[in-house]
Scaffold this active site. Structure first.
Site, PDB file in Angstrom:
ATOM      1  N   ASP A 368     -18.292 -36.014  46.017  1.00 25.08           N
ATOM      2  CA  ASP A 368     -19.169 -37.086  46.437  1.00 25.08           C
ATOM      3  C   ASP A 368     -20.092 -35.807  47.072  1.00 25.08           C
ATOM      4  OD1 ASP A 368     -20.171 -39.135  48.143  1.00 25.08           O
ATOM      5  OD2 ASP A 368     -20.140 -37.891  49.556  1.00 25.08           O
ATOM      6  N   GLU A 405     -21.279 -36.673  42.214  1.00 28.78           N
ATOM      7  CA  GLU A 405     -21.637 -37.411  42.457  1.00 28.78           C
ATOM      8  C   GLU A 405     -23.221 -36.662  42.346  1.00 28.78           C
ATOM      9  OE1 GLU A 405     -23.309 -40.330  46.018  1.00 28.78           O
ATOM     10  OE2 GLU A 405     -22.042 -38.808  45.994  1.00 28.78           O
ATOM     11  N   ASP A 480     -23.149 -47.443  46.048  1.00 27.44           N
ATOM     12  CA  ASP A 480     -24.278 -47.193  46.512  1.00 27.44           C
ATOM     13  C   ASP A 480     -25.198 -47.424  46.423  1.00 27.44           C
ATOM     14  OD1 ASP A 480     -22.677 -45.416  48.630  1.00 27.44           O
ATOM     15  OD2 ASP A 480     -23.180 -44.092  46.569  1.00 27.44           O
TER      16      ASP A 480
END
Length: 647
Positions: A368, A405, A480
């Site tokens: 992340d 990410e 997201d």
């Protein structure tokens, strides 16, 4: 037929091979007017320019099996040597850097033609466009064969109601948000940080995922990507409080070991989400709301004080600290601290290594906001730590998949030494959203034609080595973003058209759970609706469409690892081909309001096939015959996938 020379260099094993300290590289040239007088390859083995002449070799480019060990194929299936010529050269591998850069230079009587990964130029283009071959670090071989499926665990399936969160069970953010248990399928909260979006629960868990493995295999899925499953007070789990234990409302470590074992016994893979840039402010190290004995918040003597970066005076009304994007619930970890390094990745007992080892044996990590991780308050020495994460994981499992990410361009992380691939927003999701939905990443209106679309895609591919292109994690939507079907205002035909590109474009396709039933959802958290198991119809047009699409991807080697070539990009029509070992697939899309006709020479398709078959986004089957050329007419708002047939 155009008299302009056709130059092509694929980046697969048929086109570039490593032999000790050299690369053997091939170039295919179709030059019926004999405009080219000389062929060279340019490289920079020691940061200095070197120009090496290409030699004409026997034109035996084989369109069936791989070339043999001497570089020559069999008589059948080769391109016509009278018009298509094959050139070859050996260049030294760069030893001062991992990537060897090269480009082709062809001289004509009046000028030059340069070929790089970004296409043809009349002069030498920038180094970032040159072909790249990483001799040291390569993604796992298994990645390119996979079809991933992303699961947001709380919303996928409930398997054990006894462990589900109960309304009012605990305090979240010091009681700022109420803990709410909802019935499966009830509407989620409205968007915004002030909503209860992070503190409402539907009861999805690990047992629910295990119960649906058969369903996922029937769909054709071969690999799972799970959003965070470690202990956390929120439903999304991006605010971790314990990295070494599964959240008790999902199950426990034994449950996860059983799930992972079941996944692997089925021949599938599993990747977990790693949130190492920040923790929850309720982590025992920090303890903002639950003051543990040695918590850092308002305690300057805490052994964990330097695990974070504090900006204010302790014991004041507010003990200020640096948080991810100013979200005070997510204090940023300070990787300058060696104990943080040991805990997260360096020690043998580190989090990165723990879940790669028995009894869990996960196959990869998705990191992340990895681009923000570093020392102090910013991303200081970021590349160092990303490499360290990679080395830590690969030390346990050399075939572990490392994904980062990045919502925007990730070129610097994708040269082979840091990430195997990224969540490919910039290189796939962004341009696809712009072309198909007329929206940019911020949901602002944007309009691009097929040429701009192709330029965007080409630029993104050209900047990274080929094997890393194949390891990109391509998605239309995720946890997201709003659901792609919502971005398209519910247009199922366009959803299908974009999905056909997802499964035919270089990179590893990943479906966000529910895409196969056209599950809708707006911006976060509405994009995290419950999977509608009660309404599931596996005979529906959309479900069978995805089954067919996934099966095609898994059965065609060229869609997994084949060379890429844009055939047409004009107005609202875009066509490309993938080819490998004599097999060719073609993706074509016409988003215009009128039909468009195409004719392609077979040499452009690297195929001698006489027949192509496939299907479109209206579920119509196509069967075409080719003789030196392949011609077809695409109706308005139609996408087509064709594959060459044997014989």
């Amino acid at each position: 037929m155009s008299s302009k020379p056709f130059l092509f260099h694929g980046q697969t094993k048929q086109w570039v091979t490593q032999q000790d300290d050299t690369l053997v590289i091939r170039l295919l040239c179709h030059d019926p007017e004999h405009l080219i007088t000389s062929h060279f390859i340019r490289c920079e083995p020691d940061n200095e320019d070197r120009l090496i002449a290409l030699e004409l070799i026997q034109n035996d480019f084989h369109l069936g099996d791989d070339v043999n060990s001497e570089g020559y194929g069999e008589e059948d299936g080769k391109l016509d040597g009278n018009t298509y010529r094959l050139y070859q050269a050996s260049i030294p591998i760069s030893t001062h850097i991992d990537n060897t850069y090269y480009a082709f230079k062809c001289l004509t009587e009046k000028g030059q033609i340069w070929l790089t990964a970004a296409g043809q130029f009349e002069r030498i283009p920038g180094r970032e466009t040159h072909f790249k071959f990483n001799t040291q670090d390569r993604p796992p071989e298994w990645i390119k064969e996979q079809v991933f499926y992303q699961i947001f665990p709380d919303r996928f399936c409930q398997g054990n109601a006894d462990i589900s969160v109960k309304t009012g069970e605990y305090l979240y953010r010091g009681g700022e948000n109420a803990i709410i248990a909802k019935q499966w399928g009830e509407p989620v909260a409205i968007a915004g940080h002030k909503s209860t979006g992070a503190s409402e629960f539907y009861g999805g868990d690990l047992q629910g995922i295990q119960n649906k493995l058969g369903y996922l295999q029937e769909l054709g899925i071969s690999a799972l990507y799970l959003n965070p499953i470690f202990t956390s007070p929120s439903n999304h789990k991006y605010d971790t409080t314990d990295y070494l234990n599964i959240d008790p409302h999902f199950g426990d470590n034994v449950d996860f070991a059983k799930l992972s074992d079941d996944i692997h016994r089925r021949g599938m893979k599993i990747m977990l989400d790693a949130v190492f840039n920040h923790t929850s402010c309720e982590h025992p190290w920090f303890g903002r709301y639950q003051h543990f004995k040695y918590s850092a918040y308002q305690n300057p003597d805490s052994p964990y004080r330097d695990y974070y970066v504090f900006l204010g005076e302790p014991n004041s009304k507010e003990d200020y600290y640096f948080a991810w994007k100013g979200v005070d619930n997510l204090p940023k970890l300070n990787f300058l601290n060696e104990q943080v390094q040991n805990y997260i990745y360096k020690a043998e007992s580190s989090v990165v290594k723990h879940w790669l080892k028995a009894p869990y044996h996960i196959d990869g990590w998705r990191f992340d906001v990895i681009h923000m991780l570093g020392e102090g308050t910013n991303a200081y020495h970021n590349a160092h730590y990303v490499r360290a994460f990679r080395e830590s994981a690969k030390a346990v499992n050399p075939e572990a998949y490392i994904v980062g990410e990045h919502f925007y361009e990730a070129t610097q992380w994708l040269q082979g030494d840091q990430e195997d691939g990224a969540m490919n927003y910039y290189g796939f999701a962004h341009p696809v959203r712009a072309f198909f939905a007329g929206l940019d990443i911020a949901y602002h209106r944007v309009e691009i034609d097929a040429q701009a679309f192709d330029n965007w895609l080409t630029e993104s591919r050209a900047k990274i080595p080929w094997l890393n292109q194949l390891a990109q994690l391509n998605q239309l939507d995720s946890h997201d973003t709003s659901r792609f079907i919502n971005q398209l205002d519910g247009d199922l035909n366009r959803l299908k058209a974009a999905s056909m590109m997802l499964f035919s474009y270089p990179g590893t396709p990943c479906l966000y759970y529910g895409a196969e039933v056209a599950l809708q959802g707006g911006n976060d958290p509405d994009n995290r609706r419950c999977f509608p198991w009660g309404d599931l119809d596996k005979n529906s047009d959309i479900f069978t469409f995805y089954q067919r699409l996934i099966n095609l991807r898994k059965s065609r080697i060229e869609l997994q690892q084949g060379c890429y070539h844009t055939l047409y990009a004009q107005d609202r029509s875009f066509v490309f081909a993938r080819f490998e070992q004599g097999k060719t697939s073609i993706y074509a899309i016409n988003l215009g309001q009128k039909s468009v006709s195409f004719t392609f020479e077979l040499f452009e398709l690297m195929s001698n096939a006489q027949y192509f078959s496939g299907f479109d986004n209206h579920s119509e089957d196509w069967h075409l015959e080719a003789q030196q050329q392949l011609s077809f007419t695409l109706p308005a708002e139609c996408a087509l996938l064709l594959a060459s047939e044997e014989g």
